[in-house]
Design a protein around this motif. Structure first.
Motif, mmCIF file in Angstrom:
data_model
loop_
_atom_site.group_PDB
_atom_site.id
_atom_site.type_symbol
_atom_site.label_atom_id
_atom_site.label_comp_id
_atom_site.label_asym_id
_atom_site.label_seq_id
_atom_site.Cartn_x
_atom_site.Cartn_y
_atom_site.Cartn_z
ATOM 1 N N SER A 47 0.840 -1.184 0.000
ATOM 2 C CA SER A 47 0.000 0.000 0.000
ATOM 3 C C SER A 47 0.882 1.244 0.000
ATOM 4 O O SER A 47 1.883 1.303 0.708
ATOM 5 C CB SER A 47 -0.905 0.021 1.226
ATOM 6 O OG SER A 47 -1.618 1.237 1.259
ATOM 7 N N ASN B 224 -0.403 4.189 0.814
ATOM 8 C CA ASN B 224 -1.029 5.093 1.765
ATOM 9 C C ASN B 224 -0.205 5.130 3.048
ATOM 10 O O ASN B 224 -0.032 4.116 3.709
ATOM 11 C CB ASN B 224 -2.454 4.620 2.055
ATOM 12 C CG ASN B 224 -3.207 5.572 2.947
ATOM 13 O OD1 ASN B 224 -2.671 6.564 3.423
ATOM 14 N ND2 ASN B 224 -4.479 5.262 3.162
ATOM 15 N N PRO B 225 0.317 6.313 3.447
ATOM 16 C CA PRO B 225 1.137 6.376 4.664
ATOM 17 C C PRO B 225 0.331 6.126 5.940
ATOM 18 O O PRO B 225 0.885 5.742 6.961
ATOM 19 C CB PRO B 225 1.712 7.790 4.647
ATOM 20 C CG PRO B 225 0.824 8.561 3.753
ATOM 21 C CD PRO B 225 0.237 7.600 2.774
ATOM 22 N N ASP B 226 -0.993 6.321 5.888
ATOM 23 C CA ASP B 226 -1.838 6.108 7.063
ATOM 24 C C ASP B 226 -2.442 4.699 7.103
ATOM 25 O O ASP B 226 -3.324 4.428 7.901
ATOM 26 C CB ASP B 226 -2.976 7.131 7.083
ATOM 27 C CG ASP B 226 -2.452 8.557 7.176
ATOM 28 O OD1 ASP B 226 -1.397 8.746 7.823
ATOM 29 O OD2 ASP B 226 -3.093 9.454 6.602
ATOM 30 N N PHE B 227 -1.979 3.827 6.233
ATOM 31 C CA PHE B 227 -2.553 2.478 6.140
ATOM 32 C C PHE B 227 -2.208 1.644 7.372
ATOM 33 O O PHE B 227 -1.064 1.599 7.807
ATOM 34 C CB PHE B 227 -2.029 1.772 4.882
ATOM 35 C CG PHE B 227 -2.519 0.369 4.757
ATOM 36 C CD1 PHE B 227 -3.816 0.109 4.393
ATOM 37 C CD2 PHE B 227 -1.668 -0.695 5.017
ATOM 38 C CE1 PHE B 227 -4.282 -1.189 4.285
ATOM 39 C CE2 PHE B 227 -2.113 -1.998 4.900
ATOM 40 C CZ PHE B 227 -3.425 -2.242 4.534
ATOM 41 N N ASN B 228 -3.219 1.001 7.932
ATOM 42 C CA ASN B 228 -3.027 0.084 9.053
ATOM 43 C C ASN B 228 -3.639 -1.256 8.650
ATOM 44 O O ASN B 228 -4.862 -1.369 8.532
ATOM 45 C CB ASN B 228 -3.695 0.629 10.314
ATOM 46 C CG ASN B 228 -3.439 -0.252 11.521
ATOM 47 O OD1 ASN B 228 -2.709 -1.236 11.441
ATOM 48 N ND2 ASN B 228 -4.044 0.110 12.635
ATOM 49 N N ASP C 137 -6.795 -2.865 10.370
ATOM 50 C CA ASP C 137 -8.141 -2.377 10.110
ATOM 51 C C ASP C 137 -8.862 -3.224 9.061
ATOM 52 O O ASP C 137 -10.085 -3.211 9.003
ATOM 53 C CB ASP C 137 -8.110 -0.929 9.621
ATOM 54 C CG ASP C 137 -7.599 0.024 10.690
ATOM 55 O OD1 ASP C 137 -7.623 -0.353 11.883
ATOM 56 O OD2 ASP C 137 -7.169 1.138 10.323
#
Length: 117
Positions: free
Chosen positions: A15, A17-21, A24
């Motif tokens: 991913s 996306n730097p905010d990807f966790n 979740d």
């Protein structure tokens, strides 16, 4: 020699996306099984897409896959036939609607109903 096809899991590889966790997006498969007296099961006869062969279809089970498989195994044993459990449904080969409904009522599944024709 034939080559075996490798199945690729449906998981994420990468991913941007730097905010990807990733936590979740992990599905929780531990669905809590509700008590048998609150289960609203439907027992029907199905012949669609089965080349005219009849199967008894039990739908409406709410709970974990392990509990669904356990119930399916018991029902297959009572009917003395094969079947499968998948997608939240139990398939029993043949027309055993009455026998299955009787068994389910005796074991606390009081809201079980025959559906269809």
């Amino acid at each position: 020699m034939s080559k075996k096809k490798k199945k690729i899991s449906g998981g994420m590889v990468y991913s941007t996306n730097p905010d990807f966790n990733p936590q979740d997006y992990i599905e929780n498969e531990d669905t809590e099984t509700i008590s048998p007296d609150k289960q609203d099961l439907r027992v029907s006869l199905d012949r669609k897409n089965r080349k005219g062969k009849s199967v008894t279809l039990i739908t409406g089970f709410i709970g974990s896959d392990l509990d669904l498989q356990e119930l399916g195994k018991k029902l297959k044993g009572i009917c003395g036939t094969g079947g499968s459990t998948k997608n939240g449904e139990i398939l029993i080969q043949g027309d055993f609607r009455d026998r299955i409904i009787d068994y389910l009522h005796k074991n606390g599944y009081s809201r079980t109903k025959k559906s269809g024709g």
